[in-house]
Scaffold this active site. Sequence first.
Site, short mmCIF file in Angstrom:
data_model
loop_
_atom_site.label_atom_id
_atom_site.label_comp_id
_atom_site.label_asym_id
_atom_site.label_seq_id
_atom_site.Cartn_x
_atom_site.Cartn_y
_atom_site.Cartn_z
N GLU A 108 -18.33 -41.53 4.74
CA GLU A 108 -19.70 -41.17 4.89
C GLU A 108 -19.99 -42.08 5.54
O GLU A 108 -21.05 -41.25 6.74
CB GLU A 108 -20.25 -41.35 3.66
CG GLU A 108 -20.15 -39.92 2.27
CD GLU A 108 -20.69 -38.22 2.98
OE1 GLU A 108 -21.34 -37.96 3.71
OE2 GLU A 108 -20.29 -37.61 2.22
N SER A 379 -28.33 -26.18 -60.88
CA SER A 379 -27.85 -26.98 -62.14
C SER A 379 -27.72 -28.22 -61.73
O SER A 379 -27.95 -29.24 -62.29
CB SER A 379 -27.02 -26.54 -62.76
OG SER A 379 -27.32 -25.08 -63.87
#
Length: 710
Positions: A108, A379
């Site tokens: 770059e 239950s």
Amino acid sequence: MNKHKLRSRFWGSRRSERPRRARLPLLRRAYRWLQWSVIAAAGGVVLLAGLLLYIRAQALPAATVSQTSQLLDLQGNVIDTFHGGENRSSVALGEMSPHVIAATIAVEDRRFYEHDGFDTRSMARAALVNLESRSRRQGASTITQQLARNLYLSHARTWTRKVKEAAYTLQLEMNYSKDEILEMYLNQIYYGHGAYGIEAAARLYFGKSAAQLSLAESAMLAGIPKGPKYYSPYMNMKKAKDRQHVILTLMTEQGRITPEAADAAYAELLALRTLGGDAEDGFASYFRDYVRLVAIDRLGIDEQLLEQGGVRVYTTLDTGMQRAAEQAVAAGFPEQSELQTALISIDPRNGYIKAMVGGRDYAANQYNRVFATTRQPGSSFKPLVYLTALEQGGMTPVSRFRSEPTTFVYDDGRRTYEPGNYNDKYFNEEIDMRTAIASSDNIYAVSTIMAVGPDKVIETARRLGIESAMEPVPSLALGTFPVSPYEMASAFTAIAGGGVRYEPTAILRIVGPGGRVLYEADPQPQQVIDPAHAYVLTSLMQSVFEPGGTGHRVAATLKRPVAAKTGTTASDAWMVGFTPELTTAVWVGYDKGRSIDAVEAHRAAPIFAAYTEAALAALPPKAFEMPRGVVSRYIDSESGLLATAACGERRLESFVAGTEPVELCLSDPDAGADGTGGADGDGGADSSASDAAQERHRSWWGHLKRWWGE
């Protein structure tokens, strides 16, 4: 002198004087030009210096850089991320592999550390190439220029943008060191597939941190930003490898690596992660959504900060337990079944939510059924009724009611209630609390709530963390009022924790940018049940897994002491239970309340058992610790009185001190005052745990065999 001579003298004189007179104005003009040039140059220098000072004095625009926030489990491992469209995790330059730094600079901006933001050599070279090709084939943007553009500007090709880019480039160079600029750049650039910055890219492509990247991996990643779609190895491996070769060659030419290292890196077979197909994709998704909801709605964390602020959310999730939960749920249903499920698991010792599954397929439906408040617990609610009865002091594990069809009258005689047992099976004799819990006898439960008062049961439920609406009616004993799996698990943690309850906790700490702590949990224990009552109820609930109990079919899966209660309604199946380390609620049913059949009604218990064993596989079995205030006595199973040698079946039973029976089952002058085989106080028993279990089996198993007609 004649006319011609005079003219000749005159013009001759004029011709000889013109060069001398002409030279003077030329010198003057040259001098003046030089003066103005110097003045102009000086002015230019002054203007340039002023411009530079002005640029330096100006603040850079506020750059909003999205940072990926992380969700971490109890061990500090990243399990998921929050990000508002940009997956980004910034790291310091020192936390990046030197290979990726060298590769990026090589491709770059090779003179990055030498120029002041603009590389004039590269600009001239690019201009010649572009002039020769009559097209814009080569750019010359430096890393600083790219950073300025990415942080503050659009990518529009206008003169205004170019001027601003130059100014911002100068400002960056004036205000930051080269290393700081490079760090910002590597945390900013786009690497494709939603990954911004080198850390996110390293984890996306290779499943590792930026610090761990090899030379081959670094060269591959450094080539992607030029064209993420074009050079992504997921999109085109050949082009990605060609680009990697170019970068390795540049690094060699610039003396950053040796030719041998470049060749080895190019030949290396890269272990790319499967894009979008990782085994952890979708992992703990329901828990993730819950954490996000809690952080924003309850803790007041700003949504944008959570999505884009780079915060770290430390949670209570145990990755191993979560994986066990998801596997147990996946294995618990036929492939084509439309049944849904919910599972939540909480550590009763601190309230930490260890696992959460809100449904069978998050991708298909994100509704978290853990918090569904439309499910009747059936239950599984009964332990709260029996806890209330034990606390009232009027009932003990040997209190007896007759199991037979019964009509209950309430509301001052104005209303009646006629419950029935499953499949209309009754003992048709008196049974005690242990037998009632194991067999899930409805008549006993309603008899109990009528004895203690439904309003007292509601008070118990509220104390244990259940907030859903309830009415003080007899049917409350059978779990007819909807509650969520979350509430059921929360309530049972108090029983499992020896009467101590913690508010369920999912988030331990939230840390913002710079390490600032935004939130830290401080779970506070509450003693909501007397430890002795909690232990006695726990002992009773263990009978569910003994022969004849409603959970016996999964008893072989469980290799440790477990207390639980099943629950079944027309459309819901439950198992809620616990070990000393873990409380878990499992619900199974249909989203639209469709009825479940007999086979579907039994799917919750296997999920509970498989999960519990897998989640605790690394821990040795642990018995429930008997607290002070509990005594153990051998009792006669038929009468509930103290057993003697002359009695029939007997079992070892636990009582809150002071509530144990004192009468003998038979008048036996040789029996001691406390009954043969009695055991005393604060917890000790006079026989081994295996003897106690054997005695218990012999006692109430006879009742259950008769009840089932065996």
